[in-house]
Design an enzyme around this catalytic site. Structure first.
Site, PDB file in Angstrom:
ATOM      1  N   HIS A 149      37.896  42.773  38.760  1.00 42.77           N
ATOM      2  CA  HIS A 149      37.688  44.233  38.760  1.00 42.77           C
ATOM      3  C   HIS A 149      38.157  44.964  40.007  1.00 42.77           C
ATOM      4  CE1 HIS A 149      35.322  44.678  35.052  1.00 42.77           C
ATOM      5  NE2 HIS A 149      34.710  43.540  35.352  1.00 42.77           N
ATOM      6  N   GLU A 190      37.653  45.598  30.542  1.00 41.78           N
ATOM      7  CA  GLU A 190      37.567  44.139  30.482  1.00 41.78           C
ATOM      8  C   GLU A 190      38.776  43.476  29.825  1.00 41.78           C
ATOM      9  OE1 GLU A 190      35.540  42.408  32.113  1.00 41.78           O
ATOM     10  OE2 GLU A 190      33.768  43.655  32.443  1.00 41.78           O
ATOM     11  N   SER A 209      40.552  37.337  35.106  1.00 43.41           N
ATOM     12  CA  SER A 209      39.758  36.279  35.741  1.00 43.41           C
ATOM     13  C   SER A 209      39.641  35.047  34.857  1.00 43.41           C
ATOM     14  CB  SER A 209      38.360  36.807  36.106  1.00 43.41           C
ATOM     15  OG  SER A 209      37.620  37.103  34.933  1.00 43.41           O
TER      16      SER A 209
END
Ligand code: PHE
Ligand code: CO
Length: 294
Positions: A149, A190, A209
């Site tokens: 993020h 996301e 990620s």
């Protein structure tokens, strides 16, 4: 007894989608706004090593998959071999876009989350996954929150979008529309993709990620990649425990910001009416006449 703590004890964060375990994390450490000190001294050598290995694995995959804005900003996280201090990143972030990082024990209730974002404070989980969870962790940990993020919070347009999302969340709480708004977060912040001259790229933190989904989201022929459309997106369900079956593709961060700037009150109403008439859309489904990037 710290009176600040009494407010949040025992409050389980609301999560949509499907999951089986209660949230991890020590909420007794948290203040009333759910933030906590980053217990940096408590990280072990093994914790730092987990971070180092996760970072190295993701970094080498970024070219050709992550968007340029992310790649340009990732070094703002500092040395890649130790879990950084949130305060050190906040110093740089405050200068760049007026954001700062705050520690949290894990997932927090959505009103608390929205309030932090609206104040340009990004909550970062302070614990790191165990070595057994190296490839997959169900809940966000410090690696997901930082690596996924934080780089894009250095981008001015995306930074403003995140704050607007927080303010919109506080409003959605009163309109009983949090589940619809959560879909926007899911499919943009996301799991968002962006179309660039060089091809599709990732800007969503859940993908950035993830060891496997970076490649999957861009290169696999399995998932659907659908042009961003706010109301269509809000009708679409999602899974929290597998790669996404659908991704939504923006053309630019400006497009995303502008499409989400208007008051959502009539949008929520229209989406509810459409859902009542034709139902929610399952992930992986492409509707007639829809532009798919596959
Ligand atoms: N315009 C939205 C509203 O009125 C606020 C918002 C902005 C929500 C950006 C999400 C993302 O609710
Ligand atoms: Co996240």
């Amino acid at each position: 007894m710290n009176p600040d703590k009494a407010h949040n004890l025992g409050v389980a964060p609301v999560t949509y989608g499907e999951g089986t375990r209660p949230p991890r994390g020590d909420y007794a450490r948290a203040r009333a706004d759910y933030t906590c000190e980053q217990a940096h001294d408590r990280y072990t050598a093994a914790d730092h090593d987990t971070y180092r290995r996760l970072y190295a694995r993701q970094l080498q995959q970024l070219p050709g998959l992550a968007c340029d804005e992310f790649i340009a900003a990732v070094q703002q996280l500092g040395a890649p071999d130790r879990i950084p201090r949130f305060d050190a990143i906040s110093d740089r972030l405050l200068k760049a876009t007026g954001w700062q990082l705050v520690g949290v024990p894990g997932l927090i209730p959505e009103e608390a989350f929205f309030a932090l974002l609206a104040a340009r404070k990004f909550p970062v989980t302070d614990w790191i996954r165990t070595p057994e969870e190296f490839d997959y962790v169900v809940e966000p940990d410090v690696f997901h929150d930082l690596f996924g993020h934080v780089p894009l919070l250095f981008n001015p347009v995306f930074a403003d979008y995140m704050q607007a999302y927080g303010a919109g969340g506080l409003k959605a709480s009163h309109l009983d529309a949090c589940e619809l708004l959560a879909r926007l977060y899911w499919y943009t912040v996301e799991f968002g993709l962006i179309a660039t001259k060089a091809g599709l790229r990732v800007y969503g933190a859940g993908i950035l990620s993830s060891a496997g989904e970076l490649h999957h989201s861009i290169r696999s022929t399995e998932p659907q990649r659908i042009a961003f459309d706010l109301k269509r997106l809000m009708r679409t369900k999602y899974r929290i425990d597998s790669y996404q079956a659908s991704y939504f593709v923006i053309d630019s961060f400006d497009q995303l910001f502008e499409a989400t700037a208007p008051d959502f009150t009539p949008v929520y109403r229209a989406v509810r009416e459409q859902i009542a008439a034709t139902g929610e859309v399952e992930a992986g489904v492409v509707l007639p006449a829809e532009r798919s990037f596959n």
